[in-house]
Scaffold this motif. Structure first.
Motif, short mmCIF file in Angstrom:
data_model
loop_
_atom_site.label_atom_id
_atom_site.label_comp_id
_atom_site.label_asym_id
_atom_site.label_seq_id
_atom_site.Cartn_x
_atom_site.Cartn_y
_atom_site.Cartn_z
N THR A 115 -13.73 -74.10 -53.82
CA THR A 115 -14.10 -73.20 -54.90
C THR A 115 -15.42 -73.64 -55.52
OG1 THR A 115 -13.24 -72.12 -56.90
CG2 THR A 115 -12.76 -74.47 -56.66
N ALA A 116 -15.93 -72.83 -56.46
CA ALA A 116 -17.14 -73.15 -57.23
C ALA A 116 -17.19 -72.11 -58.34
CB ALA A 116 -18.40 -73.06 -56.37
N SER A 117 -17.96 -72.37 -59.37
CA SER A 117 -18.04 -71.42 -60.48
C SER A 117 -18.60 -70.09 -59.96
CB SER A 117 -18.95 -71.96 -61.59
OG SER A 117 -20.29 -71.93 -61.16
N ALA A 118 -18.24 -69.00 -60.64
CA ALA A 118 -18.74 -67.68 -60.23
C ALA A 118 -20.26 -67.65 -60.27
CB ALA A 118 -18.16 -66.61 -61.15
N GLU A 119 -20.86 -68.34 -61.25
CA GLU A 119 -22.33 -68.34 -61.38
C GLU A 119 -22.98 -69.02 -60.17
OE1 GLU A 119 -20.21 -69.21 -63.75
OE2 GLU A 119 -20.55 -67.66 -65.27
N VAL A 120 -22.42 -70.16 -59.77
CA VAL A 120 -22.97 -70.88 -58.61
C VAL A 120 -22.81 -70.03 -57.35
CG1 VAL A 120 -22.60 -72.85 -57.07
CG2 VAL A 120 -22.72 -73.21 -59.54
N ARG A 121 -21.67 -69.40 -57.20
CA ARG A 121 -21.43 -68.59 -56.00
C ARG A 121 -22.36 -67.38 -55.95
NH1 ARG A 121 -16.27 -66.64 -56.14
NH2 ARG A 121 -15.74 -67.44 -58.20
N ALA A 122 -22.57 -66.75 -57.11
CA ALA A 122 -23.49 -65.60 -57.16
C ALA A 122 -24.92 -66.06 -56.85
CB ALA A 122 -23.42 -64.95 -58.54
N ARG A 123 -25.29 -67.24 -57.32
CA ARG A 123 -26.62 -67.78 -57.05
C ARG A 123 -26.80 -68.01 -55.55
NH1 ARG A 123 -31.18 -67.08 -58.18
NH2 ARG A 123 -30.53 -66.96 -60.35
N ARG A 124 -25.75 -68.52 -54.88
CA ARG A 124 -25.84 -68.75 -53.43
C ARG A 124 -26.04 -67.46 -52.67
NH1 ARG A 124 -20.79 -72.92 -53.01
NH2 ARG A 124 -21.86 -74.69 -53.97
N ARG A 125 -25.26 -66.44 -53.02
CA ARG A 125 -25.41 -65.15 -52.34
C ARG A 125 -26.80 -64.56 -52.60
NH1 ARG A 125 -21.99 -65.85 -48.95
NH2 ARG A 125 -19.92 -64.92 -48.91
N THR A 126 -27.27 -64.72 -53.85
CA THR A 126 -28.61 -64.21 -54.20
C THR A 126 -29.66 -64.92 -53.35
OG1 THR A 126 -27.82 -63.85 -56.45
CG2 THR A 126 -30.21 -63.81 -56.13
N ASP A 127 -29.56 -66.24 -53.27
CA ASP A 127 -30.54 -67.02 -52.50
C ASP A 127 -30.52 -66.65 -51.02
OD1 ASP A 127 -31.31 -68.23 -54.82
OD2 ASP A 127 -30.24 -70.11 -54.45
N GLU A 128 -29.31 -66.40 -50.49
CA GLU A 128 -29.20 -66.01 -49.08
C GLU A 128 -29.98 -64.72 -48.83
OE1 GLU A 128 -24.73 -67.51 -47.72
OE2 GLU A 128 -25.03 -65.45 -48.32
N LEU A 129 -29.83 -63.76 -49.74
CA LEU A 129 -30.49 -62.46 -49.57
C LEU A 129 -31.99 -62.60 -49.77
CD1 LEU A 129 -27.77 -60.38 -51.38
CD2 LEU A 129 -28.40 -60.18 -48.98
N LEU A 130 -32.39 -63.41 -50.75
CA LEU A 130 -33.83 -63.63 -50.98
C LEU A 130 -34.47 -64.25 -49.74
CD1 LEU A 130 -33.87 -64.95 -54.66
CD2 LEU A 130 -34.76 -62.76 -53.83
N ALA A 131 -33.72 -65.19 -49.11
CA ALA A 131 -34.25 -65.86 -47.91
C ALA A 131 -34.46 -64.86 -46.78
CB ALA A 131 -33.29 -66.97 -47.48
N LYS A 132 -33.68 -63.76 -46.81
CA LYS A 132 -33.84 -62.73 -45.78
C LYS A 132 -34.88 -61.70 -46.20
CE LYS A 132 -29.05 -62.83 -44.18
NZ LYS A 132 -27.77 -62.18 -44.49
N GLY A 133 -35.54 -61.96 -47.34
CA GLY A 133 -36.59 -61.06 -47.78
C GLY A 133 -36.07 -59.80 -48.45
N ARG A 134 -34.80 -59.85 -48.91
CA ARG A 134 -34.22 -58.66 -49.53
C ARG A 134 -34.34 -58.73 -51.04
NH1 ARG A 134 -29.83 -57.96 -45.79
NH2 ARG A 134 -28.60 -56.76 -47.27
N ALA A 135 -34.56 -57.57 -51.66
CA ALA A 135 -34.62 -57.50 -53.12
C ALA A 135 -33.20 -57.59 -53.67
CB ALA A 135 -35.25 -56.17 -53.55
N VAL A 136 -32.96 -58.49 -54.62
CA VAL A 136 -31.61 -58.63 -55.15
C VAL A 136 -31.63 -58.86 -56.66
CG1 VAL A 136 -30.16 -59.43 -53.28
CG2 VAL A 136 -31.72 -61.02 -54.34
N ASP A 137 -30.55 -58.44 -57.27
CA ASP A 137 -30.38 -58.58 -58.71
C ASP A 137 -29.21 -59.54 -58.94
OD1 ASP A 137 -29.76 -58.32 -61.34
OD2 ASP A 137 -29.50 -56.14 -61.31
N TYR A 138 -29.53 -60.75 -59.44
CA TYR A 138 -28.50 -61.77 -59.64
C TYR A 138 -27.33 -61.25 -60.47
CZ TYR A 138 -26.16 -65.78 -61.77
OH TYR A 138 -25.21 -66.65 -62.24
#
Ligand code: CDP
Ligand code: CDP
Length: 208
Positions: A129-152
């Motif tokens: 597990t991990a806090s919801a904030e950390v998990r959302a940050r990971r998903r955001t970073d994954e999408l940013l790394a793929k060059g996708r526009a994302v809203d945390y």
């Protein structure tokens, strides 16, 4: 040796499961893929995802060739959690998952109900597990790394919504098994999580 890994979205289950499988030489089943494929197929067919009987029929018709393609995205994850609340869907998937776990030598499975329902006798149960904030940050970073526009904030809202649906459902809700080792990865990188998991597995093997 059966290793059961459960936990909420983006906790790092899949990353950890793959690494454990390679390290201990075990096959790995990502059970979320099964629910994702059912949700995706229903949506593509224009079927009603909230209809338990319809969802059950799609689940029983699931075949290996349905597991290819791009099922890892957020939309498929949302569709998956909607069909995963239906008992006929869960029942249809039990036998396949248990047969995978029963392979000679063992297996690694990850999902939401592996330690509680699918493999209650697993040798090692990890609740990642991990806090919801950390998990959302990971998903955001994954999408940013793929060059996708994302809203945390939007990703965080989606993570919380999926947590609520998975933990609040009546059948096989997300929760740690009583005998699970909880690994909170909020402050752990991938290597730290892997080390904690190996310690749990090796402790269990020494006892056996
Ligand atoms: O399978 P699950 O949805 O639980 O998570 P994942 O897809 O394996 O991992 C989500 C993201 O967290 C990936 O980008 C990982 O590289 C990263 N991560 C991790 O898996 N473990 C950590 N301890 C820290 C980050
Ligand atoms: O990788 P991530 O944790 O985001 O999702 P996943 O493991 O692919 O699971 C997608 C959805 O399928 C979850 O939110 C659950 O609703 C459902 N699921 C389940 O109910 N039981 C499982 N054993 C695996 C997934």
């Amino acid at each position: 040796m059966i290793i059961a890994i459960d936990g909420p979205a983006a906790a790092g289950k899949g990353t950890l499961a793959e690494r454990l499988a390679a390290h201990y030489g075990l096959p790995y089943l990502d059970t979320g893929l099964l629910y994702r494929a059912i949700g995706r197929r229903m949506a593509d067919a224009g079927a009603d995802l909230d209809d338990p009987a319809a969802a059950g029929a799609f689940a029983r018709a699931l075949a290996p060739e349905h597991l290819g393609g791009d099922l890892r995205g957020r939309e498929a994850g949302d569709l998956a959690s909607r069909v995963a609340v239906h008992p006929p869907v869960r029942e249809a998937l039990v036998a396949f998952q248990r047969a995978f776990a029963a392979r000679p030598g063992g297996a690694v499975l990850d999902g939401r109900d592996i330690g509680t329902v699918i493999c209650p006798d697993a040798d090692v149960k990890l609740y990642v597990t991990a806090s919801a904030e950390v998990r959302a940050r990971r998903r955001t970073d994954e999408l940013l790394a793929k060059g996708r526009a994302v809203d945390y904030d939007r990703i965080l809202a989606e993570v919380r919504e999926r947590d609520a649906r998975d933990s609040g459902r009546v059948v096989a809700p997300l929760r740690p098994a009583d005998d699970a080792v909880v690994i909170d990865t909020s402050d752990l990188d991938r290597d730290g999580a892997f080390a904690a998991a190996c310690a749990a597995v090796d402790a269990r093997r020494t006892r056996a």
